[in-house]
Enzyme design. Structure first.
Site, short mmCIF file in Angstrom:
data_model
loop_
_atom_site.label_atom_id
_atom_site.label_comp_id
_atom_site.label_asym_id
_atom_site.label_seq_id
_atom_site.Cartn_x
_atom_site.Cartn_y
_atom_site.Cartn_z
N CYS A 244 0.82 -1.30 -0.03
CA CYS A 244 0.17 -0.06 0.04
C CYS A 244 0.84 1.29 -0.19
O CYS A 244 2.30 1.27 0.17
CB CYS A 244 -1.05 -0.14 1.20
SG CYS A 244 0.05 0.04 2.72
N CYS B 90 2.98 1.26 3.04
CA CYS B 90 4.08 0.33 2.85
C CYS B 90 5.44 0.95 2.20
O CYS B 90 6.58 1.04 2.47
CB CYS B 90 3.73 -0.72 2.53
SG CYS B 90 2.50 -1.72 3.11
N ARG C 276 9.26 2.04 3.05
CA ARG C 276 10.30 1.51 2.26
C ARG C 276 11.21 3.04 2.15
O ARG C 276 12.42 2.63 2.33
CB ARG C 276 9.84 1.18 0.85
CG ARG C 276 9.24 -0.35 0.91
CD ARG C 276 9.01 -0.62 -0.53
NE ARG C 276 8.31 -1.94 -0.49
CZ ARG C 276 8.13 -2.52 -1.68
NH1 ARG C 276 8.40 -2.11 -2.63
NH2 ARG C 276 7.40 -4.02 -1.45
#
Length: 172
Positions: free
Chosen positions: A40, A43, A47
């Site tokens: 998503c 996410c 990262r």
């Protein structure tokens, strides 16, 4: 010089940070491409925080004896760890307490000078929903594991903060 100060001024310490963060990025890519779990937008932002830790490790490993580079690295380490924890916490809240009124965006909002999703869409382009939690281990979701990981990075950062900032006798 104390052993902790010597360690924080060594390439080994910064290399451990670098390779542990690379390991997290590789794990994220394995989840995405090996296990077919769609990341998503939160996410993807997580990262980017891990990418910050990778860049921190690179800066620190270049010249760990140079005080200014250690300062830049230690500040970016703290920012990446705290920001990453905040993002993982927000993602966890979206998954644990889903609300139709509070959802994440479908598109990342990177600055115009750094459109990571355009430059490297295979890594930084979201394809999933934030409210989905398709993976867990030991009844702990991926967002919760990332909270643990960033908390560990933050704790280690607190431990090495002052020793890393102390200049050596050969400091430049």
């Amino acid at each position: 010089m104390s052993p902790l100060q010597q360690f924080s001024h060594s390439r080994l310490s910064w290399g451990l940070l670098l390779f542990s963060a690379i390991g997290l990025e590789l794990a994220a890519l394995f989840f995405q491409y090996g296990m077919d779990l769609a990341p998503c937008v939160m996410c993807i932002y997580i990262r980017v925080a891990v990418l910050g830790l990778i860049l921190t490790g690179l800066v620190g490993i270049l010249q760990p004896k140079v005080w200014f580079l250690r300062l830049v690295a230690i500040v970016s380490w703290g920012v990446s760890a705290i920001w990453g924890f905040k993002l993982a916490y927000e993602l966890n809240q979206m998954q644990v307490n889903p609300s139709p009124f509070e959802t994440c965006s479908f598109y990342p909002e990177f600055p115009s000078f750094m459109p990571l999703d355009t430059w490297l869409p295979s890594v930084f382009s979201p394809t999933g929903m934030c409210s989905d939690s398709p993976w867990s281990w030991l009844s702990v979701s991926m967002a919760q594991w990332m909270m643990v990981g960033f908390a560990v990075y933050g704790l280690i950062w607190l431990i090495v903060l002052l020793p890393a900032l102390k200049p050596t006798n050969k400091s430049q």
